[in-house]
Design an enzyme around this catalytic site. Structure first.
Site, mmCIF file in Angstrom:
data_model
loop_
_atom_site.group_PDB
_atom_site.id
_atom_site.type_symbol
_atom_site.label_atom_id
_atom_site.label_comp_id
_atom_site.label_asym_id
_atom_site.label_seq_id
_atom_site.Cartn_x
_atom_site.Cartn_y
_atom_site.Cartn_z
ATOM 1 N N ASP A 140 29.670 57.270 21.404
ATOM 2 C CA ASP A 140 28.304 56.876 21.046
ATOM 3 C C ASP A 140 27.776 57.553 19.786
ATOM 4 O O ASP A 140 26.595 57.464 19.476
ATOM 5 C CB ASP A 140 27.337 57.114 22.209
ATOM 6 C CG ASP A 140 26.158 56.148 22.179
ATOM 7 O OD1 ASP A 140 26.294 55.061 21.598
ATOM 8 O OD2 ASP A 140 25.097 56.489 22.731
ATOM 9 N N ASP A 193 31.928 50.010 22.804
ATOM 10 C CA ASP A 193 31.382 50.375 21.483
ATOM 11 C C ASP A 193 32.290 51.266 20.644
ATOM 12 O O ASP A 193 32.028 51.451 19.444
ATOM 13 C CB ASP A 193 30.016 51.069 21.595
ATOM 14 C CG ASP A 193 28.934 50.157 22.146
ATOM 15 O OD1 ASP A 193 29.195 48.946 22.274
ATOM 16 O OD2 ASP A 193 27.831 50.650 22.448
ATOM 17 N N ASP A 216 18.512 51.999 29.010
ATOM 18 C CA ASP A 216 19.361 52.250 27.848
ATOM 19 C C ASP A 216 18.994 53.554 27.154
ATOM 20 O O ASP A 216 19.754 54.050 26.323
ATOM 21 C CB ASP A 216 19.203 51.126 26.820
ATOM 22 C CG ASP A 216 19.647 49.779 27.355
ATOM 23 O OD1 ASP A 216 20.731 49.703 27.943
ATOM 24 O OD2 ASP A 216 18.892 48.805 27.198
#
Length: 338
Positions: free
Chosen positions: A118, A157, A309
């Protein structure tokens, strides 16, 4: 993006206790060997079974409306090192997959623990800091998955983030492609259907993404996932997947499949396309279902609808359940608090 470690640990403990007490195999279910693997031979059971609806998922333990409209749908178990360290992760994975097989359903998991995860944003906390630590953790996960006929989404991601310019991701780890390649190969060798995450259709530019997928081990995997924890429409994601498949074929990689996360893509995204932290306009998307339509394997709920989130648009810390976030997704009057 992260699920709450405390809830996940509780789920794993309840699963272990349930098996210690001895769960009955449903009538007509395929035999399950003592180690949890399928004893039956023949066609791959993932093609005929539904996805596992885990009664220990957060939404299944909320008020009735959330149980009925969210908790009754199959959702992935997120395997993260904060909740499931190397010493415990194999047993956690095995307990979950055994419960799924006993229910005669297909287990679905997400592996989310690559170092640098992330890029310092909402889900960046990670006890795994080296490639060696990550490989050991992945080996343990693979041990728990062996012969369990699972679906596994690998590192949401990571590939699009780490292949971005340094100003977008200043903390990308050295050797990230090798780590993804190792995970893709090792988890595929366990018998899992591995989907290497490829971001989403609004994550541009993506002209070079097929090449990055090849270098990250897509050749070992069943295919790739798109739209994980995002909000792009299914039509947009199918167009994006078609682009990736064409690019992979040009690179000599053929026969790959894809899945789309539809957990929160039931509305058209905002005009700018970058409101992605608990957006107020998001709605539940198409229910999870495997369809095996050409290269399209089906829709999954990878993100858990109703979980935050991050601390924007009224949300609590990342991964925490919140009633009013769930209310938004359901298009009903919002609760006053989480």
């Amino acid at each position: 993006m992260l699920p709450r470690p405390r809830l996940l640990r509780a789920a794993a403990l309840l699963a272990a206790l349930a098996f210690a007490a001895g769960l009955a195999v449903p009538a007509g279910a395929d035999p399950v060997a003592p180690d949890g693997s399928l004893a039956a031979k023949g066609a791959d059971p993932r093609r005929t079974r539904g996805l596992f609806v885990d009664p220990l998922m957060p939404a299944a333990n909320q008020d009735q409306v959330y149980r009925d409209r969210i908790g009754s749908k199959a959702q992935a178990l997120w395997i993260i090192p904060e909740a499931y360290p190397t010493s415990e992760v194999r047993g956690v994975v095995r307990a979950y997959t055994k419960r799924a097989l006993t229910a005669r359903k297909t287990p679905m998991l997400v592996v989310y623990g690559i170092p640098g995860r992330d890029c310092g944003q909402y889900s960046s906390g990670n006890p795994l800091t080296t490639a060696a630590q990550y490989r050991t953790w992945v080996r343990r996960i693979a041990g728990g998955l062996r012969d369990q006929h699972a679906l596994v989404v690998v590192e949401p991601d990571a590939l699009p983030l780490f292949s971005s310019p340094v100003e977008t991701c200043p903390t990308k780890p050295d050797g990230w492609q090798g780590m993804l390649r190792f995970a893709s190969r090792r988890l595929s060798d366990s018998g899992a259907w591995v989907y290497l995450d490829a971001g989403h259709s609004n994550w541009t530019p993506y002209d070079q993404r097929p090449a990055f997928l090849k270098r990250a081990g897509i050749g070992y995997a069943r295919g790739f996932s798109t739209n994980v924890s995002n909000f792009r429409t299914t039509a947009s994601e199918k167009q994006y997947a078609a682009f990736l498949l064409r690019g992979l074929r040009r690179l000599g990689i053929r026969g790959k499949h894809y899945v789309i996360d539809t957990s929160r893509n039931g509305a058209v995204p905002s005009a700018d396309g970058y409101d992605v932290i608990n957006p107020t306009w998001a709605r539940l998307g198409r229910p999870p279902r495997l369809v095996f339509d050409g290269a399209f394997d089906g829709t999954l709920w990878v993100k858990h609808p109703g979980e935050s989130d991050g601390q924007l648009n009224g949300g609590p810390p990342s991964g925490q359940w919140c009633d009013f976030l769930a209310d938004r997704l359901l298009g009903q009057p919002e609760s006053s608090t989480c």
